[in-house]
Write an enzyme that holds these catalytic residues in place. Structure first.
Site, PDB file in Angstrom:
ATOM      1  N   TYR A  90       0.836  -1.204   0.000  1.00 27.24           N
ATOM      2  CA  TYR A  90       0.000   0.000   0.000  1.00 27.24           C
ATOM      3  C   TYR A  90       0.872   1.255   0.000  1.00 27.24           C
ATOM      4  O   TYR A  90       0.682   2.168  -0.807  1.00 27.24           O
ATOM      5  CB  TYR A  90      -0.894  -0.044   1.240  1.00 27.24           C
ATOM      6  CG  TYR A  90      -1.742   1.182   1.469  1.00 27.24           C
ATOM      7  CD1 TYR A  90      -2.955   1.355   0.812  1.00 27.24           C
ATOM      8  CD2 TYR A  90      -1.343   2.166   2.370  1.00 27.24           C
ATOM      9  CE1 TYR A  90      -3.747   2.471   1.045  1.00 27.24           C
ATOM     10  CE2 TYR A  90      -2.126   3.288   2.602  1.00 27.24           C
ATOM     11  CZ  TYR A  90      -3.320   3.438   1.940  1.00 27.24           C
ATOM     12  OH  TYR A  90      -4.097   4.542   2.172  1.00 27.24           O
ATOM     13  N   LYS A 113       1.240   4.145  -2.947  1.00 30.99           N
ATOM     14  CA  LYS A 113       1.033   5.580  -2.696  1.00 30.99           C
ATOM     15  C   LYS A 113       2.292   6.369  -3.086  1.00 30.99           C
ATOM     16  O   LYS A 113       2.204   7.445  -3.688  1.00 30.99           O
ATOM     17  CB  LYS A 113       0.686   5.816  -1.228  1.00 30.99           C
ATOM     18  CG  LYS A 113      -0.707   5.310  -0.822  1.00 30.99           C
ATOM     19  CD  LYS A 113      -1.810   6.107  -1.490  1.00 30.99           C
ATOM     20  CE  LYS A 113      -3.200   5.752  -0.984  1.00 30.99           C
ATOM     21  NZ  LYS A 113      -4.271   6.442  -1.739  1.00 30.99           N
TER      22      LYS A 113
END
Lengths: 327, 327
Positions: free
Chosen positions: B149, B153
């Protein structure tokens, strides 16, 4: 051991191939096969003691990455990339070659599905950093590329780290300094003069210097760059830890230092072949480039670069000029 | 002005929508249309003073990103993402939603071909950083995510910065702190207890605390997060410069600080509903998370967060509980 080199037709790829062929092994293990790939098929070096397959392939094209790892190379040197200037001129091509090609290769490895777990050495660049800089860029300075090329390299570093963390492969990303002295013909790259003011005078030709002598930059020789790649392939996973992308060592010196070294190594007559012709556009581009790094992590990991520009020039004379300086 | 919100069905998306509908404008300009999209169609808020279109779409699917910007929204709040736990559990889905969806949207904007130049506000996360950390993480600390994750990002931050630099759009990436107090039901997220030990006792229910009281983390309320998004949309390009991704302000405090604040705001009886039940797995996950930031750049840019956990709790009581504390 089977070794794959992507971008094998490029300057560093050819030199890496030549070294591996000459040594016949890598980090104490014998090489029994090599695969060389590039957008045009690389030349097969003469007299290799093992079979070498060469292919022309665009790793971002359908199936190409899967085919490239068809014979499950245990070591992959991923050098394939278009250069900074081209990635800036053609946005889509830069992302296709420099980003999508790398991602396809990583995905092919992840999805191979037969416990395939190669060592992946990724040639990154100091272009992942962007001004304003501290006096020396530390190993913990953040990634703020100011070119599409630098962005693509930074993205691939992050991707590679995640694939390594997830256990899909073993990998290391090495941020190469500006390579000098580049052999070959002068090119249009804004950085070309750093090599040109050494290479051309040594070959008996005039060179143009478009910036002032106090411009400082970060260098290693082609020979050192090949050494970084070879050393990377042998680094144990534990030694790298989670931070698998490492700024390589180099030499911070000014254009004036370069010229002084040329004078020491080759004499005043050779250095006199440099003609000053200031170019405001190149001055401005170069002003945004990094000047100095504190690459202590690479040093602790055993990477070694030249410690003087004299040594960089001597490496060029030995490796490219057969030890002789042009008239 | 036409505003697009992706991920509009999520907690922050709903609160942002509600604020924009209530205010009828953004940074002094009237809103005349909104488009809300998510993987399931978001609810249309009642009594909006302008038309609102809602769609269900997967931005990584063919044509979806192009369709999402069909009516050329001038402001895009890109919140769509799957959460950290899911991105870690399903590698391919994480890259599809969190990376490819964003990239498709950026490409759709770049290729629109009619001088389209929206403002793109990207919800990033402090998950772009990975341990080991300095005592307070500065605005120049490097990106070393330790989750897929966080990697996704970080990659999107780099992409967005390059698209902005090339002039394809105007954009800002904001790294949100951990949001507390999250409304709704307890979930399985490792971070859930940070909100749970406040929300559940305030609602008259017991909450489990799986870590010790000296665990420190970085927080802002949902109300503050919506404020960051709104403020981002109004930031002039010149003020951001080349470094368009910014760590948002927040509050660094320990679980003990949280409990002390709950006791001050709601009394000893409410705080007594927290049951200590140490969980070594959660302790270990949380130990790798950032604890404190030096977010001076965001402060200089005018972003504001709560300065005490008491204020965070009071925001929750006002926004979610109609000002009342459960029996």
């Amino acid at each position: 051991m089977h070794i794959l080199i992507t971008g094998a037709a490029g300057m560093i790829g050819r030199k890496l191939t030549a070294r591996l062929v000459a040594e016949g092994g890598l980090n104490g293990r014998a090489i029994d096969r090599m695969t060389l790939t590039d957008i045009v098929a690389p030349e097969v070096p003469a007299a290799a003691p093992f079979p070498i397959a060469t292919t022309a392939s665009d790793l971002a094209a359908p199936a190409a990455a899967g085919l490239a790892i068809n014979r499950r190379p245990e070591i992959i040197f991923h050098l394939a990339a278009i250069v900074s200037g081209e990635a800036e001129a053609d946005f889509a091509k830069g992302y296709r070659v420099n980003f999508a090609g790398t991602r396809e290769l990583l995905e092919a490895i992840r999805l191979a599905g037969d416990s395939y777990h190669p060592k992946f050495v990724f040639a990154s660049s100091i272009a992942v950093f962007g001004a304003p800089f501290p006096e020396a860029i530390s190993d913990e300075f953040f990634l703020t590329p100011l070119t599409s090329y630098g962005t693509q390299k930074a993205i691939c570093e992050l991707l590679l780290a995640d694939y390594v963390r997830r256990g899909f492969l073993d990998g290391v990303g090495i941020r190469l300094p500006t390579i000098a002295v580049r052999p070959g013909k002068p090119n249009k790259a804004a950085s070309g003069f750093f090599s040109g003011i050494i290479r051309e005078p040594l070959a008996g030709r005039e060179a143009v210097l478009p910036v002032s002598e106090d411009v400082r930059h970060w260098f290693a020789s082609p020979r050192a760059a090949v050494g970084f790649l070879v050393h990377s392939a042998g680094l144990p996973r534990e030694q790298l830890g989670a931070r698998i992308n490492v700024t390589m060592p180099g030499l911070s010196c000014t254009v004036g230092d370069e010229i002084a070294a040329l004078t020491r190594v080759a004499g005043q007559n050779v250095a006199a072949r440099i003609r000053r012709e200031p170019d405001a556009v190149i001055e401005k581009i170069v002003a945004g480039w990094p000047q100095n790094f504190d690459a202590r992590r690479a040093a602790a990991l055993g990477f070694q670069a030249e410690r003087s520009f004299d040594d960089i020039i001597r490496a060029h004379i030995e490796d490219e000029l057969g030890g002789r300086i042009g008239a």
